[in-house]
Design a protein around this motif. Structure first.
Motif, short mmCIF file in Angstrom:
data_model
loop_
_atom_site.label_atom_id
_atom_site.label_comp_id
_atom_site.label_asym_id
_atom_site.label_seq_id
_atom_site.Cartn_x
_atom_site.Cartn_y
_atom_site.Cartn_z
N ALA A 58 -3.13 21.99 32.07
CA ALA A 58 -4.15 20.98 31.77
C ALA A 58 -5.53 21.62 31.63
N VAL A 59 -5.83 22.55 32.55
CA VAL A 59 -7.14 23.21 32.50
C VAL A 59 -7.25 24.09 31.26
N LEU A 60 -6.22 24.90 30.98
CA LEU A 60 -6.27 25.81 29.82
C LEU A 60 -6.29 25.02 28.52
N GLY A 61 -5.50 23.98 28.42
CA GLY A 61 -5.51 23.15 27.21
C GLY A 61 -6.87 22.53 26.96
N TRP A 62 -7.48 22.01 28.03
CA TRP A 62 -8.81 21.41 27.90
C TRP A 62 -9.84 22.46 27.48
N ALA A 63 -9.75 23.68 28.04
CA ALA A 63 -10.71 24.72 27.69
C ALA A 63 -10.60 25.09 26.20
N LEU A 64 -9.37 25.21 25.69
CA LEU A 64 -9.19 25.57 24.28
C LEU A 64 -9.65 24.43 23.37
N ILE A 65 -9.29 23.19 23.73
CA ILE A 65 -9.70 22.06 22.88
C ILE A 65 -11.21 21.89 22.91
N ALA A 66 -11.83 22.03 24.09
CA ALA A 66 -13.28 21.89 24.17
C ALA A 66 -14.00 23.00 23.43
N ALA A 67 -13.38 24.19 23.37
CA ALA A 67 -14.03 25.33 22.73
C ALA A 67 -13.90 25.30 21.21
N PHE A 68 -12.77 24.80 20.67
CA PHE A 68 -12.53 24.93 19.23
C PHE A 68 -12.64 23.62 18.44
N GLU A 69 -12.48 22.48 19.08
CA GLU A 69 -12.56 21.23 18.33
C GLU A 69 -14.02 20.90 18.01
N LYS A 70 -14.23 20.05 17.03
CA LYS A 70 -15.58 19.66 16.61
C LYS A 70 -16.30 18.96 17.75
N PRO A 71 -17.63 19.13 17.84
CA PRO A 71 -18.37 18.53 18.95
C PRO A 71 -18.18 17.02 19.05
N ASP A 72 -17.99 16.35 17.89
CA ASP A 72 -17.85 14.89 17.93
C ASP A 72 -16.37 14.45 17.95
N THR A 94 4.48 14.40 28.35
CA THR A 94 5.76 13.69 28.49
C THR A 94 6.51 13.60 27.17
N THR A 95 6.01 14.31 26.15
CA THR A 95 6.62 14.37 24.80
C THR A 95 6.73 12.99 24.16
N THR A 96 5.88 12.06 24.57
CA THR A 96 5.88 10.74 23.91
C THR A 96 5.20 10.85 22.56
N GLY A 97 4.01 11.41 22.53
CA GLY A 97 3.32 11.71 21.29
C GLY A 97 3.03 10.52 20.40
N TYR A 98 2.09 9.65 20.82
CA TYR A 98 1.75 8.48 20.01
C TYR A 98 1.05 8.87 18.71
N GLY A 99 0.38 10.01 18.70
CA GLY A 99 -0.31 10.43 17.48
C GLY A 99 -1.69 9.85 17.32
N ASP A 100 -2.18 9.09 18.33
CA ASP A 100 -3.53 8.53 18.22
C ASP A 100 -4.59 9.60 18.45
N LEU A 101 -4.24 10.67 19.18
CA LEU A 101 -5.15 11.79 19.41
C LEU A 101 -4.40 13.09 19.12
N TYR A 102 -5.05 14.03 18.46
CA TYR A 102 -4.42 15.32 18.19
C TYR A 102 -5.50 16.33 17.82
N PRO A 103 -5.31 17.59 18.16
CA PRO A 103 -6.29 18.63 17.79
C PRO A 103 -6.13 19.00 16.31
N GLU A 104 -7.24 19.41 15.70
CA GLU A 104 -7.22 19.73 14.27
C GLU A 104 -7.45 21.21 14.00
N THR A 105 -7.97 21.94 14.94
CA THR A 105 -8.23 23.37 14.73
C THR A 105 -7.08 24.20 15.30
N ALA A 106 -7.03 25.46 14.88
CA ALA A 106 -5.96 26.34 15.36
C ALA A 106 -6.05 26.54 16.86
N GLY A 107 -7.27 26.75 17.37
CA GLY A 107 -7.44 26.94 18.82
C GLY A 107 -7.07 25.69 19.61
N GLY A 108 -7.49 24.51 19.06
CA GLY A 108 -7.15 23.27 19.74
C GLY A 108 -5.65 23.03 19.74
#
Length: 353
Positions: free
Chosen positions: A28-42, A60-74
């Motif tokens: 959770a911490v590593l994923g948040w760090a990568l998403i916060a570092a590479f995703e757009k500020p907004d 939980t592999t549910t994956g609603y698709g309402d949120l997803y990262p767009e950059t390679a790092g994210g």
């Protein structure tokens, strides 16, 4: 420093659930760090509250698709979350399932610690008698939901509790009184396999309660042998003056004694002699003798040294006697009286007002 880190990691992973939980936390911490570092500020996914939702549905592999990262790092951070959920998450869920199943098994076999308060504890297990006592108690609204726990000796119950909906069970050992929360019980009934065992167990119960400084619970000692009642009463009085003997072979009497501290002796005395100088007598009211309000008749008898206990419906040997008076009840000739007196009363019916 490496030794300290190793010791911390060893303590965290000492239990099976801690290792997957630690992996999920790190993911959770590593994923948040990568998403916060590479995703757009907004980007919406950078919002901490939205990220927690993303972590939950992706882990939980549910994956609603309402949120997803767009950059390679994210997306790398998202992949870490998904892999951690597929591995550590499933392991954690499996450990949780095993823990719950183990807890249920321990409770069913009397090995778990109970969490009751103001409950009834019965030390000594006899299934039919226990079920009968609980059936009597449940008819009283005050005791309709009172938890019941039975402490059983090893040979008294083999396998799981056969009546989990009625009572809990606790296997007797050095921790039994702690696990049954004896100090928090409203009533403790000791039912030994014989009267001598009842006295021995009651001594241990009383010592435990004194040691834990709890307020004196309502203590009942189940007596089997009525012929030794005086001897047993004297032995119990040496342990504690507030211990109440009860004839345990009658579940109805036991239930009444549980609900009404102090009345067990009345049941015993009515079966033999009420006091050292009083006895229960049946007196038939002659046919045609007249009729009187029950209260006036009771007062008349009191003045002559007798106590009206109950009124029977007729002179028949199996006539039903009623202890509780009805409003404005009248006693007539042809009925019978249950009277407590020193000697069989001779009632001058013509003198009754």
């Amino acid at each position: 420093m490496p030794f300290i880190i190793f010791r911390v990691a060893q303590r965290l992973t000492a239990r099976a659930w801690r290792a997957p939980a630690l992996v999920l936390l790190l993911a959770a911490v590593l994923g948040w760090a990568l998403i916060a570092a590479f995703e757009k500020p907004d980007a919406e996914i950078r919002n901490p509250a939205h990220y927690l939702w993303y972590f939950f549905v992706s882990g939980t592999t549910t994956g609603y698709g309402d949120l997803y990262p767009e950059t390679a790092g994210g997306r790398l951070g998202g992949a870490i979350v998904i892999v951690a959920g597929l591995t550590a998450g499933l392991m954690l869920f499996a450990e949780l399932t095993l823990w719950m199943a183990k807890g249920r098994t321990m409770k069913a076999n009397g090995l778990a610690r109970l969490h009751h308060r103001r409950h009834l504890v019965i030390i000594g297990y006899e299934r039919d008698g226990l079920r009968a006592i609980i059936g009597q108690l449940r008819a009283d609204p005050e005791y309709a939901k009172t938890p019941v726990a039975a402490v059983f000796w090893p040979e008294q119950l083999s396998g799981e509790n056969p009546d989990p909906e009625l009572y809990d069970v606790v296997a007797f050992d050095d921790t039994a009184y702690d696990r049954v929360r004896l100090a928090d019980a409203r009533t403790v009934l000791v039912v030994g396999r014989n009267d001598d065992e009842t006295v021995r167990v009651m001594l241990g119960v009383y010592a435990y309660l004194r040691r834990h400084g709890s307020p004196p619970a309502h203590l009942l000692a189940g007596v089997h042998d009525g012929g030794r009642r005086v001897e047993i009463n004297e032995a119990l009085a040496l342990i504690g003056e507030d211990i109440e003997p009860v004839d345990v072979d009658d579940p109805a009497v036991v239930a009444v004694a549980i609900r009404n501290p102090g009345v067990a002796a009345i049941y015993h005395n009515l079966a033999s002699t009420l006091d050292a100088d009083s006895t229960l007598y049946r007196v038939d009211v002659p046919d045609g003798a007249g009729e009187w309000p029950r209260l006036e008749l009771a007062i008349f008898l009191l003045r002559r040294g007798s106590t009206l206990l109950a009124v029977g419906e007729s002179h028949r040997p199996n006539a039903r006697f009623r202890l509780a008076a009805l409003p404005d009840e009248v006693v007539r000739g042809g009925q019978s009286l249950a009277v407590v007196a020193a000697d069989r009363p001779e009632i001058p019916w013509h003198e009754v007002a």
